[in-house]
Design a protein around this motif. Structure first.
Motif, PDB file in Angstrom:
ATOM      1  N   UNK A 148      44.150  45.515  34.875  1.00  0.00           N
ATOM      2  CA  UNK A 148      44.106  45.030  36.257  1.00  0.00           C
ATOM      3  C   UNK A 148      43.078  43.914  36.440  1.00  0.00           C
ATOM      4  N   UNK A 149      41.810  44.067  36.012  1.00  0.00           N
ATOM      5  CA  UNK A 149      40.871  42.947  36.157  1.00  0.00           C
ATOM      6  C   UNK A 149      41.270  41.736  35.323  1.00  0.00           C
ATOM      7  N   UNK A 150      41.939  41.943  34.212  1.00  0.00           N
ATOM      8  CA  UNK A 150      42.431  40.810  33.412  1.00  0.00           C
ATOM      9  C   UNK A 150      43.404  39.969  34.216  1.00  0.00           C
ATOM     10  N   UNK A 151      44.159  40.627  35.092  1.00  0.00           N
ATOM     11  CA  UNK A 151      45.203  39.935  35.848  1.00  0.00           C
ATOM     12  C   UNK A 151      44.680  39.341  37.149  1.00  0.00           C
ATOM     13  N   UNK A 152      43.883  40.104  37.900  1.00  0.00           N
ATOM     14  CA  UNK A 152      43.503  39.657  39.251  1.00  0.00           C
ATOM     15  C   UNK A 152      42.010  39.390  39.398  1.00  0.00           C
ATOM     16  N   UNK A 153      41.247  39.578  38.329  1.00  0.00           N
ATOM     17  CA  UNK A 153      39.807  39.363  38.399  1.00  0.00           C
ATOM     18  C   UNK A 153      39.051  40.649  38.663  1.00  0.00           C
ATOM     19  N   UNK A 155      36.420  41.302  40.591  1.00  0.00           N
ATOM     20  CA  UNK A 155      36.012  41.610  41.956  1.00  0.00           C
ATOM     21  C   UNK A 155      37.151  42.265  42.740  1.00  0.00           C
ATOM     22  N   UNK A 156      38.339  41.667  42.682  1.00  0.00           N
ATOM     23  CA  UNK A 156      39.477  42.236  43.409  1.00  0.00           C
ATOM     24  C   UNK A 156      39.892  43.580  42.817  1.00  0.00           C
ATOM     25  N   UNK A 160      40.087  47.293  44.785  1.00  0.00           N
ATOM     26  CA  UNK A 160      41.283  48.137  44.815  1.00  0.00           C
ATOM     27  C   UNK A 160      41.017  49.502  44.185  1.00  0.00           C
ATOM     28  N   UNK A 161      40.241  49.528  43.101  1.00  0.00           N
ATOM     29  CA  UNK A 161      39.909  50.803  42.470  1.00  0.00           C
ATOM     30  C   UNK A 161      39.053  51.676  43.391  1.00  0.00           C
ATOM     31  N   UNK A 162      37.974  51.101  43.909  1.00  0.00           N
ATOM     32  CA  UNK A 162      37.002  51.903  44.661  1.00  0.00           C
ATOM     33  C   UNK A 162      37.605  52.460  45.957  1.00  0.00           C
TER      34      UNK A 162
END
Length: 259
Positions: A148-153, A155-156, A160-162
């Motif tokens: 997920x961070x690889x795709x959208x960065x 921070x975003x 979404x996780x938290x």
């Protein structure tokens, strides 16, 4: 369109020309378990061995693309252990053909993980994406802490996780979680159009380019998933996890106690 038989009722494979469609058949919400994810892996690996297949559409029947994993123990008193499920899921990231996911309805938890197996995602405004693991009381899985961070960065992804926040298809395209927006009834057709566009390119060139772009990626995802699993196994016995699951079933905010 010809249909290829896969030895599981969870998955159907169809072919038209150079493109194959792998359809998850667990309607209405397509929750995935070890049987379903194993069948998906076997289907994609079989298509890798088929030189006539140049691209794959990943789709699902029913209201949802995939509303998450069904990891509940099948017998009373059996310890929850997603290890076998994840071992099969990691096979999905090692396949060679380009994949376009047609994401309609809900993609929740492991459903987002499944969508991120694909190279591209076509979705619709009505779709809903959520990585709601933390809201349920445990650590993300399915390699999502990397994919997920690889795709959208970072921070975003962290937001979404938290929060476990749900975003619609339009927002998913805006943040880079999905690539194209289509009308709800046209999601699969648009995914096919993109897959056919890919299939028109030289297959050896496409597959080698994909391998270069994804060099080492499956190994990194598998390493991330091993860490995810270790943390999840610590958190599944907690009261907070039980509260998170109960709160979701009762459609209320959870009351977590850090224990």
């Amino acid at each position: 369109m010809n249909t290829v038989s896969i030895p599981a009722d969870a998955v159907r494979v169809s072919r038209r020309g150079d493109v194959a469609q792998v359809t998850l058949c667990r309607p209405p919400h397509n929750h995935i378990d070890i049987d379903a994810v194993t069948a998906l892996a076997e289907a994609l690996e079989a298509l890798d061995r088929d030189d006539q297949c140049r691209a794959v559409v990943l789709a699902a029947e029913g209201k949802s693309f995939c509303a998450g994993a069904d990891l509940a123990a099948r017998e009373p008193g059996v310890k929850r252990d997603p290890s076998p499920f994840y071992r099969q899921a990691m096979r999905l990231f090692r396949t060679a053909k380009p994949i376009v996911a047609a994401v309609h309805g809900a993609a929740i938890g492991a459903g987002v993980g499944l969508a991120l197996v694909a190279d591209f995602r076509v979705t619709c405004p009505e779709a809903r994406f959520s990585v709601n693991f933390n809201r349920l009381g445990f650590h993300p899985g399915f390699g999502l802490s990397l994919t997920l961070p690889r795709l959208i960065g970072e921070q975003r992804a962290a937001q979404l996780f938290y929060t476990g926040r749900r975003i619609d298809g339009e927002t998913a395209v805006h943040v880079g979680l999905a690539d194209e927006l289509a009308d709800a009834g046209q999601v699969v057709a648009r995914a096919w159009a993109l897959a056919e566009e890919i299939a028109a390119s030289a297959p050896l060139a496409v597959e080698s380019t994909r391998a270069t772009l994804r060099a080492g990626l499956a190994d990194r995802i598998e390493a991330a998933n091993r860490h995810e699993l270790a943390v999840q196994l610590q958190q599944f016995p907690t009261e907070d996890f039980r509260e998170g699951v109960k709160a979701m079933a009762e459609r209320r905010l959870p009351n977590f106690q850090r224990r």
